[in-house]
Every structure is written in structure tokens, then in C-alpha cells.
Design a protein around this motif. Structure first.
Motif, PDB file in Angstrom:
ATOM      1  N   MET A  30      -1.374  41.345   4.274  1.00 37.51           N
ATOM      2  CA  MET A  30      -1.609  39.998   4.165  1.00 37.51           C
ATOM      3  C   MET A  30      -1.093  39.361   5.443  1.00 37.51           C
ATOM      4  SD  MET A  30      -2.446  36.717   1.967  1.00 37.51           S
ATOM      5  CE  MET A  30      -3.367  34.962   2.876  1.00 37.51           C
ATOM      6  N   SER A  31      -1.582  38.843   6.425  1.00 34.19           N
ATOM      7  CA  SER A  31      -0.119  38.741   7.871  1.00 34.19           C
ATOM      8  C   SER A  31      -0.357  37.663   7.397  1.00 34.19           C
ATOM      9  CB  SER A  31      -1.229  38.754   9.377  1.00 34.19           C
ATOM     10  OG  SER A  31      -3.033  38.593   9.457  1.00 34.19           O
ATOM     11  N   ILE A  32       0.630  36.124   7.833  1.00 32.07           N
ATOM     12  CA  ILE A  32       1.332  35.330   8.191  1.00 32.07           C
ATOM     13  C   ILE A  32       0.546  34.290   9.945  1.00 32.07           C
ATOM     14  CG2 ILE A  32       3.219  33.521   7.832  1.00 32.07           C
ATOM     15  CD1 ILE A  32       4.591  36.254   6.260  1.00 32.07           C
ATOM     16  N   SER A  33       0.297  33.586   9.325  1.00 30.98           N
ATOM     17  CA  SER A  33       0.508  33.582  10.740  1.00 30.98           C
ATOM     18  C   SER A  33       1.523  32.553  11.652  1.00 30.98           C
ATOM     19  CB  SER A  33      -0.892  31.456  10.269  1.00 30.98           C
ATOM     20  OG  SER A  33      -2.340  31.650   9.706  1.00 30.98           O
ATOM     21  N   PRO A  34       1.501  32.126  12.848  1.00 30.00           N
ATOM     22  CA  PRO A  34       2.423  31.856  13.793  1.00 30.00           C
ATOM     23  C   PRO A  34       2.390  30.606  13.172  1.00 30.00           C
ATOM     24  CG  PRO A  34       1.160  32.346  15.203  1.00 30.00           C
ATOM     25  CD  PRO A  34       0.616  33.321  13.908  1.00 30.00           C
ATOM     26  N   ARG A  35       4.265  29.764  13.674  1.00 32.30           N
ATOM     27  CA  ARG A  35       4.569  28.571  12.226  1.00 32.30           C
ATOM     28  C   ARG A  35       4.509  27.787  13.880  1.00 32.30           C
ATOM     29  NH1 ARG A  35       8.614  25.400   8.184  1.00 32.30           N
ATOM     30  NH2 ARG A  35       7.315  23.234   8.667  1.00 32.30           N
ATOM     31  N   VAL A  36       3.329  26.512  14.157  1.00 30.66           N
ATOM     32  CA  VAL A  36       3.747  25.768  15.338  1.00 30.66           C
ATOM     33  C   VAL A  36       3.815  24.287  15.289  1.00 30.66           C
ATOM     34  CG1 VAL A  36       2.707  25.560  17.372  1.00 30.66           C
ATOM     35  CG2 VAL A  36       2.028  27.024  16.328  1.00 30.66           C
ATOM     36  N   SER A  37       4.656  23.947  15.735  1.00 30.37           N
ATOM     37  CA  SER A  37       5.498  22.337  15.983  1.00 30.37           C
ATOM     38  C   SER A  37       4.958  21.965  17.174  1.00 30.37           C
ATOM     39  CB  SER A  37       7.515  21.995  15.660  1.00 30.37           C
ATOM     40  OG  SER A  37       7.085  22.434  14.013  1.00 30.37           O
ATOM     41  N   VAL A  38       4.074  20.751  16.679  1.00 31.57           N
ATOM     42  CA  VAL A  38       2.819  19.855  17.869  1.00 31.57           C
ATOM     43  C   VAL A  38       4.353  18.929  18.029  1.00 31.57           C
ATOM     44  CG1 VAL A  38       1.627  18.670  19.088  1.00 31.57           C
ATOM     45  CG2 VAL A  38       0.739  20.897  17.181  1.00 31.57           C
ATOM     46  N   VAL A  39       4.490  18.723  18.957  1.00 28.21           N
ATOM     47  CA  VAL A  39       5.167  16.844  19.884  1.00 28.21           C
ATOM     48  C   VAL A  39       4.403  16.235  20.081  1.00 28.21           C
ATOM     49  CG1 VAL A  39       6.997  15.905  20.718  1.00 28.21           C
ATOM     50  CG2 VAL A  39       7.476  18.236  19.669  1.00 28.21           C
ATOM     51  N   MET A  40       3.418  15.156  19.905  1.00 26.09           N
ATOM     52  CA  MET A  40       2.859  13.916  20.555  1.00 26.09           C
ATOM     53  C   MET A  40       3.203  12.893  20.518  1.00 26.09           C
ATOM     54  SD  MET A  40      -0.828  13.562  19.033  1.00 26.09           S
ATOM     55  CE  MET A  40      -1.333  15.120  19.395  1.00 26.09           C
ATOM     56  N   LEU A  41       3.581  11.713  21.931  1.00 23.06           N
ATOM     57  CA  LEU A  41       4.475  11.090  21.856  1.00 23.06           C
ATOM     58  C   LEU A  41       2.339   9.838  21.685  1.00 23.06           C
ATOM     59  CD1 LEU A  41       6.597  12.602  22.702  1.00 23.06           C
ATOM     60  CD2 LEU A  41       7.214  11.086  24.478  1.00 23.06           C
ATOM     61  N   ALA A  42       3.690   8.641  21.404  1.00 25.37           N
ATOM     62  CA  ALA A  42       2.687   7.338  20.995  1.00 25.37           C
ATOM     63  C   ALA A  42       2.980   6.358  21.762  1.00 25.37           C
ATOM     64  CB  ALA A  42       1.768   7.215  19.621  1.00 25.37           C
ATOM     65  N   PHE A  43       3.004   5.869  22.626  1.00 25.25           N
ATOM     66  CA  PHE A  43       2.720   4.680  23.099  1.00 25.25           C
ATOM     67  C   PHE A  43       1.339   3.577  23.828  1.00 25.25           C
ATOM     68  CE2 PHE A  43       3.648   2.837  27.471  1.00 25.25           C
ATOM     69  CZ  PHE A  43       5.409   1.837  26.956  1.00 25.25           C
ATOM     70  N   GLY A  44       1.878   2.612  24.021  1.00 27.58           N
ATOM     71  CA  GLY A  44       0.435   1.977  24.345  1.00 27.58           C
ATOM     72  C   GLY A  44      -0.480   1.531  23.471  1.00 27.58           C
ATOM     73  N   ASP A  45      -1.375   1.351  24.065  1.00 26.55           N
ATOM     74  CA  ASP A  45      -2.767   0.976  22.626  1.00 26.55           C
ATOM     75  C   ASP A  45      -3.347   2.466  22.060  1.00 26.55           C
ATOM     76  OD1 ASP A  45      -5.003  -0.712  22.193  1.00 26.55           O
ATOM     77  OD2 ASP A  45      -6.205   0.557  23.496  1.00 26.55           O
ATOM     78  N   GLU A  46      -3.258   3.374  22.275  1.00 26.01           N
ATOM     79  CA  GLU A  46      -3.598   4.874  22.348  1.00 26.01           C
ATOM     80  C   GLU A  46      -5.292   4.451  21.404  1.00 26.01           C
ATOM     81  OE1 GLU A  46      -2.654   7.399  22.556  1.00 26.01           O
ATOM     82  OE2 GLU A  46       0.313   6.974  22.743  1.00 26.01           O
ATOM     83  N   ALA A  47      -5.774   5.045  22.274  1.00 29.51           N
ATOM     84  CA  ALA A  47      -7.294   4.700  21.751  1.00 29.51           C
ATOM     85  C   ALA A  47      -7.596   5.894  21.616  1.00 29.51           C
ATOM     86  CB  ALA A  47      -8.191   4.139  23.179  1.00 29.51           C
ATOM     87  N   PHE A  48      -7.173   7.103  21.724  1.00 29.49           N
ATOM     88  CA  PHE A  48      -7.630   8.644  21.364  1.00 29.49           C
ATOM     89  C   PHE A  48      -6.410   9.393  20.712  1.00 29.49           C
ATOM     90  CE2 PHE A  48      -9.095   7.791  25.515  1.00 29.49           C
ATOM     91  CZ  PHE A  48     -10.503   7.788  25.678  1.00 29.49           C
ATOM     92  N   LEU A  49      -5.819   8.563  20.070  1.00 26.07           N
ATOM     93  CA  LEU A  49      -4.831   9.400  18.867  1.00 26.07           C
ATOM     94  C   LEU A  49      -5.012   9.656  18.170  1.00 26.07           C
ATOM     95  CD1 LEU A  49      -1.590   9.639  18.249  1.00 26.07           C
ATOM     96  CD2 LEU A  49      -1.329   7.394  17.379  1.00 26.07           C
ATOM     97  N   GLY A  50      -6.378   9.073  17.119  1.00 31.51           N
ATOM     98  CA  GLY A  50      -7.127   9.583  16.180  1.00 31.51           C
ATOM     99  C   GLY A  50      -7.495  10.784  15.979  1.00 31.51           C
TER     100      GLY A  50
END
Length: 340
Positions: free
Chosen positions: A1-21
Motif C-alpha cells: 500500500m503506497s503512502i501519500s506524501p504529506r503536505v503542509s499548506v501555509v495560508m494567511l488571513a488578513f482583512g475581510d477574507e471573503a474567499f477564505l472559507g
């Protein structure tokens, strides 16, 4: 069984953030990778962060102050645990397989950064960035902006990845020292990409790693200050001695032209502020230059193919007759590059 690569995503929130969700939801819906998301609340002014649904893969960290994009990403990256580090904008949605495709390319021997196919949310068949070109005077812009995505369907080396959606190994991020906090915002992705090339690794545009971006181009006093300051920081620290000498004439000419433009557009104070910062931080600039130049493995001569002498007039509207100046720049660079 292959193991999926582990990826850490970094995202910033600033201001109104209408599209964050939707940006967070898209990351967590990624397939082909074991994903977690570090969200840096860098000064969100709405309830967008507070109302995100609970998910054990989501970690919210809150610095004491707005660290800018560069410092904010650095702050978030310190909490990353994946073998791979991804940067995704808070107003961008990754396709389900985008991160997996980026990891596949970034994991190839000789590749350092994989940059996504950044599309305009208003028309996902149209490009926002197919990697960012780098002009000899240090200007950079969204490559392929407004062009059909079908015209950018082939994988290619690029001068700079787009910080809206990229992947590199966490080991490389740490080796390069991440972003310089001093950039605050703008040009930090150019700096990171150039140092990746200097380390002997490629930066590759991946056409089938689609990221849809709610892109808005704007100009304001703070942005002009940061762009001017950071371009100068990049030139003074990242270019080697011969490349700096070869570009001195056009860089100086641009500085004069920018003074005229700043006066006409009303941001002369910001331009003066940028040069004041450069003067007051000259010791840091010298130290950073010494570090970058002493740790590089590839000389500037081998990186000249990454530079362009042409400005994209869609991004940088030029006055009538500027075609003559563009031609003169190309002619100058055809000669000057031989001195590097």
C-alpha cells in the motif's frame, strides 16, 4: 500500500477574507496527498477565521502583529510538519489534484519549486500566472496574465514561481531560510525562486496543477513603497558583482524614470521612504548579500537565460514611443550580458 506524501499548506488571513472559507475547503479536499493546513491569522477583520468548520487537519496560529506575507508565511512554516510545504493564497482554490501534481514535479531530481497554473476566478480558462518573468532591472509580474490557459499547456522552467500556489520540500525551505521577513510583502517569491536557481535547482511551471485565484490588481501608496524597496533589496543582495555591473545603467535609468512617475502619480514620499529604509538598513543588506553570494552554487552567467529585457506592456503600461526604449533595452542587454 503506497503512502501519500504529506503536505503542509501555509495560508494567511488578513482583512475581510471573503474567499477564505472556500480556499480552506479546497485545500482540505485535496486528493493524492496527506494534507494539513496551517492558517496564520495575520489580522483578519471579519469572522472568516472564527467561523471555519472544525477539522483536526486545520491549525490556526495568531502572531502578535501583522507580519506581512513574508513574515506570516515564515511564522506558519514553523508549525508545518509535512515533508512538503505548499503556499496557497487565501483567495485561491486549488483543484483537488493540484497539490499532488505539484509534489510529483517538485520531487523530481533537480527540481526545487513547482509552481501551479494560476487561473483567474472570473474566467478559469484565462491565466493569472504561468510563472513570473524577471526583468534585468528587477521588475517581475504575473506571466501570461489574461492569456488563454491553452497557450500555457506545456510544462516549463520559469524565473519565479507564483506565491499564490507553489510547492517545495520543507528541507529546501529550511535550507534556503524561507523568506526574509524584511520583504514584508511583494517580491519575496522572486527572491526565493532566484535563490533556488542559485542552489542548482529548477523552478518549474506545472500546467495541470490548477489554482483558481480571485485576483485583483491594485496600486496604492503602501504597495508602491514595498515594491520599490523590495526590488532594490533583491538587486543589491541576489545579483552577483558582474550582473550588478552589467545592469547598472538600466537600473539607474529606471530609478530616474520612477522618480518622475512617482511625482506624477503622487507617491514621491513613498519612494523617498523606500530609499530611506535602504539607507538605514544598509548593514543588514550587506550581511544578507554576503550570505547569499557565499552560499550560492550556480553563477549568474548560468542564470542569464532566466532574465528578460522586455516589459509586458499589459502589466506596465508604457507611454507612446516606448517601443523605441524597449528596443534599446534589448540591444543594450544583448551586449551587456556578455560581460557577466
Amino acid at each position: 500500500m503506497s503512502i501519500s506524501p504529506r503536505v503542509s499548506v501555509v495560508m494567511l488571513a488578513f482583512g475581510d477574507e471573503a474567499f477564505l472559507g472556500s480556499a480552506v475547503e479546497a485545500v482540505l479536499a485535496s486528493v493524492g496527498v496527506d494534507v494539513d493546513l496551517v492558517l496564520v491569522d495575520n489580522g483578519c477583520t471579519s469572522d472568516a477565521v472564527r467561523t471555519l468548520p472544525g477539522d483536526p487537519r486545520l491549525l490556526v496560529v495568531t502572531p502578535d502583529e501583522n507580519l506581512g506575507f513574508a513574515g506570516g508565511v515564515n511564522h506558519g512554516a514553523r508549525s508545518a510538519r509535512g515533508d512538503w510545504l505548499a503556499l496557497v493564497n487565501s483567495d485561491a482554490e486549488v483543484a483537488p489534484d493540484a497539490l499532488a501534481r505539484l509534489v510529483t514535479v517538485a520531487s523530481r531530481p533537480g527540481v526545487g519549486i513547482a509552481s501551479g497554473s494560476i487561473r483567474l476566478a472570473s474566467d478559469p480558462s484565462t491565466m493569472n500566472s504561468a510563472g513570473n518573468p524577471l526583468h534585468v532591472v528587477g521588475l517581475s509580474w504575473a506571466g501570461g496574465l489574461g492569456e488563454p490557459a491553452s497557450s500555457h499547456a506545456v510544462e516549463a522552467d520559469v524565473a519565479s514561481a507564483s506565491g499564490a500556489g507553489l510547492v517545495l520540500s520543507r528541507d529546501l525551505w529550511q535550507q534556503l531560510g524561507g523568506f526574509a521577513d524584511e520583504y514584508f510583502a511583494y517580491h519575496e517569491d522572486v527572491d526565493l525562486s532566484w535563490r533556488t536557481w542559485q542552489a542548482g535547482l529548477r523552478v518549474v511551471y506545472v500546467p495541470d496543477a490548477v489554482v483558481v485565484h480571485h485576483y485583483e490588481f491594485s496600486r496604492n501608496a503602501l504597495k508602491m513603497y514595498l515594491l520599490e524597496k523590495n526590488r532594490q533589496v533583491f538587486l543589491r543582495t541576489a545579483y552577483g558583482r558582474r550582473l550588478r555591473a552589467a545592469t547598472w545603467i538600466p537600473v539607474t535609468a529606471l530609478d530616474v524614470a520612477m522618480s518622475v512617475v512617482a511625482r506624477a502619480q503622487g507617491w514621491s514620499a513613498e519612494k523617498r521612504r523606500a530609499h530611506t529604509w535602504l539607507r538605514e538598513n544598509s548593514d543588514w543588506i550587506r550581511a544578507r548579500r554576503a550570505h547569499i553570494q557565499s552560499t550560492r552554487r550556480v553563477g549568474d552567467r548560468d542564470l542569464l537565460h532566466l532574465l528578460t529585457a522586455n516589459l509586458d506592456q499589459q502589466v506596465f503600461p508604457l507611454p507612446r514611443g516606448a517601443g523605441v526604449l524597449q528596443g534599446a533595452m534589448r540591444a543594450y542587454w544583448a551586449v551587456a550580458r556578455r560581460l557577466v
